[in-house]
Design an enzyme around this catalytic site. Structure first.
Site, short mmCIF file in Angstrom:
data_model
loop_
_atom_site.label_atom_id
_atom_site.label_comp_id
_atom_site.label_asym_id
_atom_site.label_seq_id
_atom_site.Cartn_x
_atom_site.Cartn_y
_atom_site.Cartn_z
N SER A 215 0.82 -1.20 0.00
CA SER A 215 0.00 0.00 0.00
C SER A 215 0.85 1.26 0.00
O SER A 215 1.59 1.52 -0.93
CB SER A 215 -0.97 -0.04 1.18
N ASP B 161 -0.65 1.31 -4.68
CA ASP B 161 -1.63 0.33 -5.17
C ASP B 161 -2.97 0.97 -5.50
O ASP B 161 -3.93 0.28 -5.81
CB ASP B 161 -1.80 -0.83 -4.18
#
Length: 555
Positions: free
Chosen positions: A140, A298
């Protein structure tokens, strides 16, 4: 030391890992940090520093997790299949192929993207391709030294707490060197057990995002936008989505356009952090753009800054959440698409200002634990009752938003479109988002929020973090920073109806709140502060007072 010696023996064929293990020979602290525990599932699956060892992300820990997940899937489904996605992080593509080869060796049909794609596109693919589950290789918004392994269920949500426990049990039974089944990726492609996800699925995802559009015809969309994917997966979908909806005046910074897991211009690629937006802000000033958008690697989170007379103002996650929530409600009422008994969902650490907006528009607001999977879970529960269309918006303070049920995770492609439409709508009325935010404060109260993150690295840090939580739970304070605690909730032990979670929530005088929880994906203790005074200055004073208190507490 036994584990260290075993890894030296077993990883000889992996030059990068073997070199690292050789380099730390004799360094007991470095060895302990890599081997004192195994990576465990948190709110987002596995996540850890790249490197050699059981407490690191590497091809062996990824393969072990995949073998455990394969065993779980083969127990749960007659003919299981999975979808796989990955972002721009170091080794994400390598780990994705390694995982695909393990799934295939276990007789599980694999659908894998042939290039990096946003995490929400994986959530969509799981459901679109009727898969039994899925994974995304990503960490992330974490720094470049991290990577991770997000696991999804057949509903397109990140796995539930119960499923995570079952998968973790299955993983624990796997020896990373002797028990992992593997096949050759290319051979599995030839045999058809591994397939690339086609453009038709990507087109359906983009079309699904388009259904969230709320802007009426005739609104001027000539908004000057700087968009940065922060060297991540957003480049695959965000520009296309915006252009297809008429937002064509887009500038993408050269330094952050191409995928690069080293993130050379933003060491901490988190749109919540101003430093990560430095390049984007420079380009915005250079081009005199109206709006800056930045998605994390992401592409499930998006941050924004808007041009004002005094420069560029960053919009926080809570601020953007209430702006979008209000906008979605307002536009749905105006265009007649507000469903009967509408539902919105937020996490317990997200601003309570949302409750005031929900009440104004007659929306049922559901509070869930931290983690967007719990928001996705609520959409699934509505779907089971044939009421998915009741869901209109979900958000969390960490820059995650979703306004449709087409995916079951936060979606920065969806959110980027909504933000641009909202900006254009208010611009047509001569208002900036800062103006609108001030109007919301005047109507609902001056809410101010702040997130504190305290880092606790290594085995000693982990122990201290646990000790702090135990002390706070055992000796619940009557006041925090001199502000009376009116009541508190221990989500690990109290009967809230929510899954048990290591979270403490304190409700303070005058509507202030403090929520304390260890991160499920990083060695951090997080404290979420909220104040709700009569004006912003007073709220900021309360936040500052609480901040000083917790900084002293965490030392």
């Amino acid at each position: 030391m036994d584990s260290y010696q075993l890894w030296i023996e077993k990883t000889a064929g992996e030059a990068e890992l073997a070199e690292e293990l050789t380099a730390i020979n004799g360094d007991s602290a470095a060895i302990e940090d890599r081997f004192y525990k195994e990576l465990e599932f948190g709110t987002g699956g596995l996540r850890g520093v790249l490197g050699a060892g059981t407490n690191r992300m590497n091809v062996f820990t990824v393969s072990k997790a995949t073998q455990g997940y394969s065993n779980y899937l083969n127990q749960q489904f007659e003919k299981p299949s999975v979808a796989i996605g990955y972002d721009s992080r170091i080794h994400s593509d390598d780990f994705a192929r390694a995982a695909a080869a393990v799934f295939a060796a276990n007789g599980i049909q694999v659908h894998i993207y042939d290039h990096l794609m946003p995490t929400p596109a994986l959530s969509f693919a799981v459901r679109d391709l009727h898969c039994s589950g899925g994974i995304v290789l990503t960490a992330s918004h974490n720094p470049a030294k991290y990577n991770g392994y997000k696991v999804y269920g057949a509903d397109g949500c990140q796995i539930t707490t119960e499923a995570a426990k079952a998968i973790q049990t299955a993983i624990n039974e796997v020896d990373p060197f002797d028990d992992v089944k593997r096949t050759d990726f290319e051979l599995a492609m030839e045999n058809g057990i591994i397939n690339y996800i086609g453009e038709d699925t990507i087109d359906r995802y983009q079309a699904a995002v388009s259904t969230a559009s709320l802007l009426p015809e005739g609104i001027d969309k000539n908004v000057a936008i700087v968009y940065t994917p922060l060297n991540g997966a957003g480049i695959s979908c965000v520009p296309r989505c915006l252009k297809e909806h008429g937002f064509t005046n887009i500038t993408i910074p050269d330094e952050q356009k191409n995928p690069d897991g080293h993130f050379p211009t933003c060491p901490y690629p988190n749109p919540e952090v101003r430093e990560a937006l430095k390049v984007g802000l420079r380009w915005a000033e250079k081009t005199q753009s109206d709006l800056l958008l930045a998605t994390d690697p992401d592409c499930d989170r998006v941050g924004a800054a808007v041009k004002t007379t005094s420069g560029y103002t960053l919009i926080s996650g809570n601020q953007m959440g209430v702006l979008l929530f209000d906008f979605v409600c307002k536009m749905r009422q105006a265009n007649g698409t507000m469903p009967k008994n509408p539902v919105a969902v937020k996490t317990i650490v997200t601003t309570p200002m949302a409750a005031k907006i929900a009440e104004h528009y007659g929306v049922q607001l559901i509070d869930v634990l931290t983690g967007f999977k719990f928001i996705g879970e609520q959409i699934g529960l509505l779907e089971k009752k044939g009421e998915a269309d009741r869901y209109i918006f979900g958000f969390e303070e960490s820059y995650g938003y979703l306004s449709g049920s087409f995916v079951r995770d936060k979606d920065a492609v969806n959110a980027s479109l909504l933000i641009c439409e909202m900006f254009a709508w208010y611009k047509s009325q001569g208002k900036s988002l800062v103006d609108v935010l001030e109007e919301l404060y005047q109507e609902y109260g001056c809410y101010e929020s702040k997130l504190l993150s305290f880092q606790f690295e290594g085995a000693d840090g982990f122990a201290k973090m646990q000790s702090l939580m135990t002390e706070l739970r055992t000796n619940r304070p009557a006041e925090l920073a001199g502000i009376a605690v009116e009541c508190s909730i221990d989500y690990l032990n109290d009967d809230t109806g929510l899954p048990k979670s290591n979270v403490l929530r304190f409700f303070l005088k005058n509507g202030a709140e403090a929520v304390v929880r260890p991160s499920g994906t990083e060695p951090k203790l997080k404290v979420y502060l909220t104040a709700a005074e009569k004006d912003i200055t007073a709220s900021q004073i309360v936040i500052h007072t609480l901040k000083e208190f917790f900084e002293q507490w965490a030392r």
